[in-house]
Design an enzyme around this catalytic site. Structure first.
Site, PDB file in Angstrom:
ATOM      1  N   GLU A 207       0.630  -1.346  -0.104  1.00 28.37           N
ATOM      2  CA  GLU A 207       0.431  -0.402   0.220  1.00 28.37           C
ATOM      3  C   GLU A 207       1.086   1.250  -0.099  1.00 28.37           C
ATOM      4  O   GLU A 207       1.275   1.575  -1.011  1.00 28.37           O
ATOM      5  CB  GLU A 207      -0.773  -0.214   1.317  1.00 28.37           C
ATOM      6  CG  GLU A 207      -1.970   0.671   1.219  1.00 28.37           C
ATOM      7  CD  GLU A 207      -2.451   1.576   2.645  1.00 28.37           C
ATOM      8  OE1 GLU A 207      -3.046   2.206   2.666  1.00 28.37           O
ATOM      9  OE2 GLU A 207      -2.119   1.123   4.018  1.00 28.37           O
ATOM     10  N   ASP A 285     -11.965  -1.516   3.871  1.00 28.89           N
ATOM     11  CA  ASP A 285     -10.779  -1.237   4.889  1.00 28.89           C
ATOM     12  C   ASP A 285     -11.880  -0.393   6.328  1.00 28.89           C
ATOM     13  O   ASP A 285     -11.946  -1.407   7.442  1.00 28.89           O
ATOM     14  CB  ASP A 285     -10.198  -0.521   4.764  1.00 28.89           C
ATOM     15  CG  ASP A 285      -8.825  -0.118   4.672  1.00 28.89           C
ATOM     16  OD1 ASP A 285      -8.459  -0.857   5.410  1.00 28.89           O
ATOM     17  OD2 ASP A 285      -7.886   0.619   4.124  1.00 28.89           O
TER      18      ASP A 285
END
Length: 346
Positions: A207, A285
Site C-alpha cells: 500500500e 478497509d
C-alpha cells in the site's frame, strides 16, 4: 456503467475490513459516555466535528492517530458486540454475503482489556449475523506491526486457544508498513501456523510499502493472500507470480484515495490486474473513517471504470468468492447467486 441496482444485488465478499474501523462517530460518543471515557481535549467534541475530521486525513499516520484514540471507548464485551453488529446490520442491506473481518486485540490488551473480552464480543456478533442475515464470516486477528515483534509473539501465545479451536481463522499484519518490513514478523507467523495447520495467513503489503514487501510477505511469511498489494503493479515478475499462484489482492479503493495513496480511484491498477489474470476483491478497509462501506466502493469503482460490463463484474465477484476462506459448499452457493444476478441484468 452498470446499474447501481445491479451492484447492490451482486453477492459480495469482504476480506479487508477492520472492525475497529467501523466505529462511527454516532456510536463512539455514546460508548464514551456509557464507559465514562474522557476523550482528549484536542479531540473533536461532537459527531459533526469528528465527521469533518474524518473527511480530511493528511496521511496514514494522521488517520491512525485518531483511530487508536477511538478504540479507547471500547471496554466491555457488549461494546465489541455492538460495534460489529452495527457493521453487519449496515452491510446486510448492501449485498454482503460473506465477511472475513480483521480485529486488533493489541489496541485493547494494551489498555487492560482482555483478548477474551474482545474476541468473544466480535464472535458473538459474527454468529448473530449468520442467524439474522445469513452472512457467513471469519475472524482474522491482526498484529500491529509498529509494536515490537516480541509483543506480537506474546499476543499469539495469548490467542492460542482461539487459534487452536478455529474461532480465529486467520492471522494478519496491519498498521503502518514503513518502517516495519515483513521480515520482522517471521517468527510470529511461524508460531501461529504451528498452532493450527488450518490457520490462514495474510498481511498488509504494497500500500505505502514497495512491491518487495508483497514478495517478502509471500516468501517469508507464507501468506496466501495480500491485503492492498496495489504496488505489485510496479513489478512485472511479481505480477506473473500472483497470477500463477492465484494470490488474491484485497483492494480498498476509497481508502487509497482518502489516505492519498492515489488521487483518484481511476489511478488504481485494477485494469492491469484484470489483464494479467490477478484476482482481487473490493473492500472498505476502515469505512467509518474513509467515507464508504462496501457498496460505496463498488459504485465508485464502477464510475471510474465505466467500461466494465455485467460479465466483468460477475467475474470480479466470483474471484472474490473463490479467494474466500469459506468451504466449497458455501462457495458453490455464492457462485450460483452471482450467475443468477448477472443473468437477471443481462
Amino acid at each position: 456503467m452498470v446499474s447501481e441496482q445491479f451492484l447492490k444485488e451482486l453477492p459480495k465478499c469482504e476480506h479487508h475490513l477492520h472492525l475497529e474501523g467501523t466505529l462511527e462517530p454516532d456510536l463512539l460518543f455514546p460508548l464514551a459516555a456509557r464507559n465514562n471515557i474522557k476523550l482528549p481535549d484536542n479531540f473533536p467534541q461532537s459527531v459533526e466535528e469528528l465527521n469533518k475530521k474524518y473527511a480530511q486525513f493528511r496521511d496514514l499516520q494522521d488517520f491512525l492517530d485518531y483511530y487508536y484514540i477511538g478504540t479507547n471507548v471500547l471496554i466491555t464485551e457488549q461494546d465489541f458486540f455492538d460495534l460489529a453488529w452495527a457493521y453487519f446490520t449496515k452491510v446486510s442491506k448492501q449485498g454482503l454475503v460473506h465477511a472475513e473481518v480483521f480485529y486488533d486485540p493489541q489496541s485493547h490488551t494494551s489498555r487492560g482489556i482482555s483478548l477474551e473480552t474482545v474476541t468473544n464480543g466480535f464472535k458473538r456478533a459474527c454468529d448473530e449475523a449468520y442467524k439474522q442475515y445469513g452472512i457467513t464470516s471469519k475472524l482474522i486477528m491482526c498484529l500491529l506491526r509498529h509494536l515490537e515483534p516480541r509483543e506480537c509473539l506474546a499476543t499469539i501465545e495469548e490467542a492460542e486457544p482461539y487459534i487452536k479451536n478455529g474461532v480465529i481463522s486467520g492471522l494478519g499484519l496491519d498498521s503502518a508498513e514503513r518502517p516495519f518490513p515483513p521480515n520482522l514478523f517471521v517468527e510470529c507467523y511461524e508460531k501461529a501456523a504451528s498452532l493450527n495447520p488450518d490457520l490462514r495467513l495474510t498481511a498488509h503489503a504494497g500500500e505505502e510499502g514497495p512491491a518487495q514487501y508483497v514478495t517478502d510477505s509471500l516468501d517469508l511469511l507464507n501468506v496466501t493472500r495480500v491485503d492492498h498489494g496495489i504496488n505489485s503493479a510496479n513489478d512485472d515478475e511479481l505480477l506473473k507470480r500472483l497470477a500463477q499462484e492465484n494470490i488474491m489482492l484485497t483492494v480498498c479503493p476509497l481508502s487509497n484515495v482518502k489516505l492519498q495513496v492515489v488521487k483518484a480511484v481511476s489511478e488504481l491498477p485494477l485494469q492491469k490486474f484484470l489483464d494479467n489474470n490477478i484476482p482481487f476483491s473490493i473492500n472498505s478497509d476502515d469505512p467509518s473513517y474513509f467515507g464508504g462501506y462496501i457498496l460505496d466502493n463498488y459504485i465508485q469503482v464502477a464510475k471510474d471504470f465505466p467500461h466494465w460490463n455485467y460479465n466483468v463484474w460477475g467475474m470480479i465477484a466470483k474471484n472474490a468468492i473463490n479467494g474466500s476462506w469459506c468451504d466449497d459448499k458455501r462457495k458453490s452457493e455464492l457462485l450460483t447467486k452471482v450467475d443468477e444476478v448477472v443473468t437477471k441484468f443481462l
